[in-house]
Design a protein around this motif. Structure first.
Motif, PDB file in Angstrom:
ATOM      1  N   ILE A 186       0.860  -1.184   0.000  1.00 18.85           N
ATOM      2  CA  ILE A 186       0.000   0.000   0.000  1.00 18.85           C
ATOM      3  C   ILE A 186       0.898   1.238   0.000  1.00 18.85           C
ATOM      4  N   SER A 187       0.654   2.070  -1.008  1.00 23.37           N
ATOM      5  CA  SER A 187       1.523   3.222  -1.209  1.00 23.37           C
ATOM      6  C   SER A 187       0.671   4.458  -1.472  1.00 23.37           C
ATOM      7  N   LYS A 188       1.273   5.630  -1.273  1.00 24.60           N
ATOM      8  CA  LYS A 188       0.514   6.872  -1.447  1.00 24.60           C
ATOM      9  C   LYS A 188       1.021   7.608  -2.682  1.00 24.60           C
ATOM     10  N   VAL A 189       0.098   8.287  -3.378  1.00 19.84           N
ATOM     11  CA  VAL A 189       0.517   9.126  -4.505  1.00 19.84           C
ATOM     12  C   VAL A 189       1.113  10.409  -3.936  1.00 19.84           C
ATOM     13  N   LEU A 190       2.363  10.672  -4.309  1.00 17.10           N
ATOM     14  CA  LEU A 190       2.996  11.913  -3.852  1.00 17.10           C
ATOM     15  C   LEU A 190       2.694  13.052  -4.820  1.00 17.10           C
ATOM     16  N   TYR A 191       2.856  12.765  -6.095  1.00 13.43           N
ATOM     17  CA  TYR A 191       2.655  13.806  -7.113  1.00 13.43           C
ATOM     18  C   TYR A 191       2.085  13.200  -8.377  1.00 13.43           C
ATOM     19  N   ILE A 192       1.320  14.011  -9.102  1.00 17.57           N
ATOM     20  CA  ILE A 192       0.977  13.683 -10.476  1.00 17.57           C
ATOM     21  C   ILE A 192       1.824  14.628 -11.323  1.00 17.57           C
ATOM     22  N   LYS A 193       2.645  14.047 -12.173  1.00 17.71           N
ATOM     23  CA  LYS A 193       3.538  14.875 -12.985  1.00 17.71           C
ATOM     24  C   LYS A 193       3.121  14.760 -14.437  1.00 17.71           C
ATOM     25  N   GLU A 194       2.772  15.895 -15.027  1.00 17.05           N
ATOM     26  CA  GLU A 194       2.364  15.911 -16.434  1.00 17.05           C
ATOM     27  C   GLU A 194       3.613  16.100 -17.277  1.00 17.05           C
ATOM     28  N   GLU A 223       5.615  15.671 -21.249  1.00 15.47           N
ATOM     29  CA  GLU A 223       5.226  16.058 -22.606  1.00 15.47           C
ATOM     30  C   GLU A 223       4.454  14.917 -23.278  1.00 15.47           C
ATOM     31  N   VAL A 224       4.936  13.674 -23.046  1.00 15.12           N
ATOM     32  CA  VAL A 224       4.271  12.538 -23.682  1.00 15.12           C
ATOM     33  C   VAL A 224       3.642  11.580 -22.682  1.00 15.12           C
ATOM     34  N   LYS A 225       3.866  11.825 -21.417  1.00 10.94           N
ATOM     35  CA  LYS A 225       3.420  10.864 -20.393  1.00 10.94           C
ATOM     36  C   LYS A 225       2.824  11.608 -19.216  1.00 10.94           C
ATOM     37  N   LYS A 226       1.961  10.892 -18.506  1.00 14.16           N
ATOM     38  CA  LYS A 226       1.519  11.408 -17.214  1.00 14.16           C
ATOM     39  C   LYS A 226       2.008  10.408 -16.169  1.00 14.16           C
ATOM     40  N   PHE A 227       2.738  10.908 -15.182  1.00 21.97           N
ATOM     41  CA  PHE A 227       3.313  10.018 -14.172  1.00 21.97           C
ATOM     42  C   PHE A 227       2.551  10.123 -12.856  1.00 21.97           C
ATOM     43  N   ALA A 228       2.259   8.956 -12.283  1.00 18.27           N
ATOM     44  CA  ALA A 228       1.799   8.936 -10.893  1.00 18.27           C
ATOM     45  C   ALA A 228       3.017   8.548 -10.079  1.00 18.27           C
ATOM     46  N   ILE A 229       3.504   9.468  -9.265  1.00 21.49           N
ATOM     47  CA  ILE A 229       4.730   9.200  -8.496  1.00 21.49           C
ATOM     48  C   ILE A 229       4.329   8.754  -7.087  1.00 21.49           C
ATOM     49  N   LEU A 230       4.713   7.523  -6.758  1.00 23.26           N
ATOM     50  CA  LEU A 230       4.315   6.947  -5.468  1.00 23.26           C
ATOM     51  C   LEU A 230       5.407   7.132  -4.414  1.00 23.26           C
ATOM     52  N   ASP A 231       5.030   6.907  -3.163  1.00 21.42           N
ATOM     53  CA  ASP A 231       6.060   6.961  -2.113  1.00 21.42           C
ATOM     54  C   ASP A 231       6.725   5.592  -1.907  1.00 21.42           C
ATOM     55  N   ALA A 232       6.293   4.568  -2.659  1.00 13.54           N
ATOM     56  CA  ALA A 232       6.995   3.280  -2.667  1.00 13.54           C
ATOM     57  C   ALA A 232       7.779   3.171  -3.968  1.00 13.54           C
ATOM     58  N   GLY A 233       8.896   2.465  -3.909  1.00 14.13           N
ATOM     59  CA  GLY A 233       9.698   2.259  -5.112  1.00 14.13           C
ATOM     60  C   GLY A 233      10.206   0.832  -5.134  1.00 14.13           C
ATOM     61  N   PHE A 234      11.252   0.602  -5.931  1.00 22.45           N
ATOM     62  CA  PHE A 234      11.740  -0.785  -5.991  1.00 22.45           C
ATOM     63  C   PHE A 234      12.412  -1.208  -4.687  1.00 22.45           C
ATOM     64  N   THR A 235      12.641  -0.251  -3.803  1.00 20.34           N
ATOM     65  CA  THR A 235      13.143  -0.617  -2.480  1.00 20.34           C
ATOM     66  C   THR A 235      12.087  -1.425  -1.719  1.00 20.34           C
ATOM     67  N   GLU A 236      10.821  -1.170  -1.969  1.00 13.57           N
ATOM     68  CA  GLU A 236       9.749  -1.909  -1.283  1.00 13.57           C
ATOM     69  C   GLU A 236       9.284  -3.111  -2.114  1.00 13.57           C
ATOM     70  N   LEU A 237       9.270  -2.969  -3.436  1.00 10.93           N
ATOM     71  CA  LEU A 237       8.829  -4.072  -4.307  1.00 10.93           C
ATOM     72  C   LEU A 237       9.742  -4.100  -5.530  1.00 10.93           C
ATOM     73  N   LEU A 238      10.654  -5.057  -5.518  1.00 14.16           N
ATOM     74  CA  LEU A 238      11.710  -5.108  -6.530  1.00 14.16           C
ATOM     75  C   LEU A 238      11.275  -5.804  -7.818  1.00 14.16           C
ATOM     76  N   ARG A 239      10.236  -6.611  -7.756  1.00  8.81           N
ATOM     77  CA  ARG A 239       9.921  -7.522  -8.866  1.00  8.81           C
ATOM     78  C   ARG A 239       9.746  -6.839 -10.223  1.00  8.81           C
ATOM     79  N   PRO A 240       9.025  -5.703 -10.322  1.00 11.73           N
ATOM     80  CA  PRO A 240       8.899  -5.084 -11.650  1.00 11.73           C
ATOM     81  C   PRO A 240      10.256  -4.663 -12.217  1.00 11.73           C
ATOM     82  N   ALA A 241      11.124  -4.071 -11.387  1.00  9.96           N
ATOM     83  CA  ALA A 241      12.428  -3.613 -11.881  1.00  9.96           C
ATOM     84  C   ALA A 241      13.331  -4.796 -12.222  1.00  9.96           C
ATOM     85  N   MET A 242      13.248  -5.856 -11.444  1.00 10.33           N
ATOM     86  CA  MET A 242      14.194  -6.969 -11.615  1.00 10.33           C
ATOM     87  C   MET A 242      13.758  -7.980 -12.666  1.00 10.33           C
ATOM     88  N   TYR A 243      12.454  -8.252 -12.710  1.00 14.54           N
ATOM     89  CA  TYR A 243      11.984  -9.298 -13.637  1.00 14.54           C
ATOM     90  C   TYR A 243      10.948  -8.777 -14.635  1.00 14.54           C
TER      91      TYR A 243
END
Ligand code: LLP
Length: 385
Positions: free
Chosen positions: A279-287, A289-309
């Motif tokens: 469970i993570s919180k949205v810190l910022y929505i960053k618009e 030029e070509v993408k909209k990012f939802a920036i969370l307060d969790a990263g691969f430090t908490e869940l490595l699987r997407p980055a690693m595999y």
């Protein structure tokens, strides 16, 4: 968008990010695994590496399962959680002397041996203690698991197990060693396997291996197929428990068991994956030029699987039901690989919304790190929140 059921009100009072475990689902999964295995008197050893949270371990040990460990730390965690030493198996290509000694001191059920070199050391350490170590040969069965390359283990080029062509040689060496006793054969071909044909091939290969062993005058008491059963990362709400029924049925149907032989499995992911969410919180929505990012307060430090595999984890905005928008969901870590998913559909996200990353109960919390001087995530449980 169908979502998991979460106590969002309570979540709003807890600092994020954190792991949340649905204890009912864990118990339901354990009940199912146990019922299906019991049909054929198969033995289960939970693979501690998937999730070594002490509460999770103690719930699992309450089901009478054994433990599959790959380090001294895991052996100790399993013992602390109440797993009996007589049901602990110890695998791993690089067992350190102190880890072997810990296993010997507790008279664990079995050391799964990965090389002739290791066999000699276990014999030496057992001799020094005046003990006889029970061992199984981890054989590399050359069966393709058809899964991600980084979690494939049963091919010739992988570092795991004893090559098929070298089993005879190791058996010869065994005859000269007085303080090890061969009780079984073992293999583990990979993880997140959803194609049952890989398990069918494994069962058939074990029949061939057993025939060859028999020709050499060897019949073992225990056969261990490791873990590997996959879960449905795409539909955690619809298919929350893995196909234990089909899985065990494959081995029951195809394996030719010798009289008195016992069959073992080491499920990890299939037991704990679906009951856990990050469970993570949205810190910022960053618009961009070509993408909209939802920036969370969790990263691969908490869940490595997407980055690693490049693993997929379903994401849900559990704070609101606004119309769906498309985001690249990313973490705060200073690495380009810190991305949970690209072009992800989420109910419109706002600063402060909670995002649940689903199916994170296996290889999630246990693989967390403190990179960037971050703190390790805490864990909360549905029955004590
Ligand atoms: N037994 C042995 C000897 C193993 O090496 C493993 C997993 C298991 C049992 C349990 O396999 P499972 O039932 O969980 O598939 N971190 C990766 C997975 C690594 C699996 C390593 N070995 C991931 O997040 O996908």
């Amino acid at each position: 968008m169908l979502k998991g059921v979460f106590p969002v009100e309570k979540f709003n009072t807890i600092p994020t990010p954190f792991y949340y475990y649905d204890v009912d689902l864990l118990q339901e999964t354990l009940d199912f695994a146990k019922t299906e295995a019991d049909k054929y008197s198969f033995h289960l050893h939970y693979a501690v590496k998937a999730n070594a949270n002490p509460r999770i371990l103690s719930i699992i040990s309450g089901y009478g399962m054994g433990a599959d460990c790959v380090s001294g730390g895991e052996i100790q965690a399993a013992l602390d959680a109440g797993f009996p030493a007589q049901k602990i198996v110890f695998a791993g290509v690089g067992k350190a002397d102190w880890e072997i000694n810990l296993g010997l001191d507790h008279d664990i059920f079995c050391f799964n041996i990965e090389s002739a070199a290791e066999l000699a050391i276990i014999n030496e350490l057992a001799t020094a203690k005046g003990k006889i170590a029970s061992i199984a040969l981890r054989i590399n069965p050359e069966v393709d698991a058809h899964t991600h390359i980084k979690i494939t283990t049963g091919m010739k080029e992988n570092k795991f197990g004893i090559n098929l062509s070298m089993v005879g040689q190791v058996l010869e060496e065994l005859k000269t060693l007085k303080n090890v006793r061969l009780i079984g054969i073992h293999s583990h071909i990979g993880s997140q396997i959803t194609d049952m044909s890989a398990f069918r091939n494994l069962a058939i290969r074990f029949n061939e291996i057993q025939d060859e062993l028999e020709e050499m005058g060897v019949v073992v008491e225990h056969i261990n197929f490791g873990g590997g059963l996959g879960v449905d990362y795409y539909h955690p709400n619809h298919i929350p428990t893995p196909a234990f029924d089909n899985y065990f049925a494959v081995f029951h149907k195809l394996l030719r068991i010798r009289p008195g032989q016992q069959v073992h499995f080491e499920p990890g992911r299939s037991i704990t994956a679906q009951c856990g969410s990050l469970i993570s919180k949205v810190l910022y929505i960053k618009e961009g030029e070509v993408k909209k990012f939802a920036i969370l307060d969790a990263g691969f430090t908490e869940l490595l699987r997407p980055a690693m595999y490049d693993a997929y984890h379903r994401m849900e905005n559990i704070s609101n039901d606004d119309p769906v928008e498309i985001y690249d969901v990313v973490g705060p870590i200073c690495e380009s690989s810190d991305v949970f998913g690209k072009d992800v559909e989420l109910n419109k996200a706002h600063r402060g919304d909670l995002i649940a990353l689903r199916s994170a109960g296996a290889y999630g919390e246990v693989m967390a790190s403190q990179y960037n001087c971050r703190s390790l995530p805490k864990a909360y449980f549905s029955d004590t929140l």
